[in-house]
Design a protein around this motif. Structure first.
Motif, short mmCIF file in Angstrom:
data_model
loop_
_atom_site.label_atom_id
_atom_site.label_comp_id
_atom_site.label_asym_id
_atom_site.label_seq_id
_atom_site.Cartn_x
_atom_site.Cartn_y
_atom_site.Cartn_z
N THR A 154 0.79 -1.28 -0.08
CA THR A 154 0.02 0.10 -0.04
C THR A 154 0.85 1.42 0.00
O THR A 154 0.30 2.36 -0.08
CB THR A 154 -0.91 -0.01 1.06
N GLY A 155 2.23 1.06 0.39
CA GLY A 155 2.96 2.32 0.42
C GLY A 155 2.94 3.54 -0.78
O GLY A 155 2.62 4.51 -0.47
N PHE A 156 3.20 2.84 -1.89
CA PHE A 156 3.06 3.78 -3.05
C PHE A 156 1.63 4.09 -3.53
O PHE A 156 1.34 5.52 -3.92
CB PHE A 156 3.72 3.16 -4.32
N ARG A 157 0.80 3.22 -3.27
CA ARG A 157 -0.73 3.79 -3.43
C ARG A 157 -1.17 4.71 -2.51
O ARG A 157 -1.83 5.58 -2.85
CB ARG A 157 -1.41 2.37 -3.30
N LYS A 158 -0.70 4.59 -1.13
CA LYS A 158 -1.03 5.83 -0.05
C LYS A 158 -0.65 7.27 -0.83
O LYS A 158 -1.48 8.14 -1.01
CB LYS A 158 -0.51 5.55 1.22
N TRP A 159 0.52 7.44 -1.26
CA TRP A 159 1.13 8.51 -1.90
C TRP A 159 0.37 9.11 -3.06
O TRP A 159 -0.01 10.28 -3.26
CB TRP A 159 2.47 8.29 -2.34
N VAL A 160 -0.14 7.98 -4.19
CA VAL A 160 -0.95 8.42 -5.08
C VAL A 160 -2.26 9.04 -4.69
O VAL A 160 -3.01 9.74 -5.24
CB VAL A 160 -0.82 7.15 -6.20
N ALA A 161 -2.82 8.03 -3.74
CA ALA A 161 -4.08 8.33 -3.31
C ALA A 161 -4.21 9.68 -2.74
O ALA A 161 -5.17 10.37 -2.90
CB ALA A 161 -4.74 7.37 -2.32
N ASP A 214 -7.09 16.19 -6.87
CA ASP A 214 -7.66 17.28 -7.51
C ASP A 214 -7.36 16.73 -9.08
O ASP A 214 -7.40 17.53 -10.23
CB ASP A 214 -6.99 18.78 -7.40
N TRP A 215 -6.89 15.42 -9.27
CA TRP A 215 -6.90 15.02 -10.68
C TRP A 215 -8.30 14.81 -11.35
O TRP A 215 -9.23 14.65 -10.67
CB TRP A 215 -6.09 13.76 -10.55
N ASP A 216 -8.22 14.58 -12.75
CA ASP A 216 -9.29 14.38 -13.30
C ASP A 216 -10.09 13.15 -12.76
O ASP A 216 -9.62 12.07 -12.78
CB ASP A 216 -8.95 14.12 -14.81
N PRO A 217 -11.40 13.09 -12.54
CA PRO A 217 -12.18 11.98 -12.17
C PRO A 217 -11.93 10.65 -12.97
O PRO A 217 -12.16 9.53 -12.72
CB PRO A 217 -13.47 12.49 -11.85
N ALA A 243 -7.36 7.98 2.71
CA ALA A 243 -6.97 9.02 1.51
C ALA A 243 -7.69 8.51 0.29
O ALA A 243 -8.06 9.70 -0.32
CB ALA A 243 -5.23 8.59 1.27
N ALA A 244 -7.94 7.34 0.18
CA ALA A 244 -8.81 7.35 -1.27
C ALA A 244 -10.45 8.11 -0.98
O ALA A 244 -10.69 8.49 -2.18
CB ALA A 244 -8.93 5.71 -1.57
N THR A 245 -10.89 7.79 0.07
CA THR A 245 -12.22 8.38 0.19
C THR A 245 -12.13 9.88 0.17
O THR A 245 -13.07 10.23 -0.55
CB THR A 245 -12.76 7.80 1.60
N ALA A 246 -11.26 10.38 0.64
CA ALA A 246 -10.90 11.85 0.70
C ALA A 246 -10.70 12.40 -0.53
O ALA A 246 -11.47 13.38 -1.30
CB ALA A 246 -10.04 12.39 1.59
N SER A 247 -10.16 11.74 -1.33
CA SER A 247 -9.59 11.95 -2.83
C SER A 247 -10.61 11.95 -3.80
O SER A 247 -11.25 12.54 -4.76
CB SER A 247 -8.37 11.22 -3.42
N LEU A 248 -11.55 10.95 -3.41
CA LEU A 248 -12.73 10.71 -4.40
C LEU A 248 -13.71 11.77 -4.13
O LEU A 248 -14.62 12.33 -5.10
CB LEU A 248 -13.71 9.27 -4.02
N GLN A 249 -13.74 12.41 -3.10
CA GLN A 249 -14.59 13.86 -2.63
C GLN A 249 -13.74 15.09 -3.25
O GLN A 249 -14.26 16.06 -2.65
CB GLN A 249 -14.93 13.77 -1.22
N LYS A 308 -10.87 16.03 -1.86
CA LYS A 308 -10.20 16.45 -0.58
C LYS A 308 -8.84 16.02 -0.51
O LYS A 308 -8.61 14.65 -0.68
CB LYS A 308 -11.31 16.39 0.59
N TYR A 309 -7.93 16.67 0.09
CA TYR A 309 -6.73 16.15 0.54
C TYR A 309 -6.64 15.87 1.76
O TYR A 309 -7.56 16.31 2.80
CB TYR A 309 -5.67 17.17 0.32
#
Length: 77
Positions: A26-33, A38-41, A62-68, A70-71
């Motif tokens: 999950t390490g790299f995924r966390k950074w990306v999430a 603000d990336w294109d949905p 992080a994923a939940t916030a990014s889907l909304q 939010k950082y």
């Protein structure tokens, strides 16, 4: 660029190649999430929904916030 980063994050070999995440799937995924807020949905949403299936609190937060759009504060471990 965002699509290429997501492709790398999905690669199961990345945790073996990126310093600081030895064996952590999950390490790299966390950074990306976190970065994807603000990336294109169309580019990020499928990836972020994939992140929600991991049993890792920081990644799913992080994923939940990014889907909304939010950082979240970076919390690697």
């Amino acid at each position: 660029m965002a699509a290429e980063i997501i492709t790398m994050a999905r690669d199961p070999q990345v945790p073996l190649k990126v310093r600081g995440y030895p064996g952590d799937m999950t390490g790299f995924r966390k950074w990306v999430a976190v970065a994807a807020a603000d990336w294109d949905p169309e580019i990020k949403d499928e990836f972020l929904r994939e992140c929600l299936v991991f049993d890792h609190q920081h990644l799913t937060t992080a994923a939940t916030a990014s889907l909304q759009g939010k950082y979240t504060k970076w919390q690697p471990y």
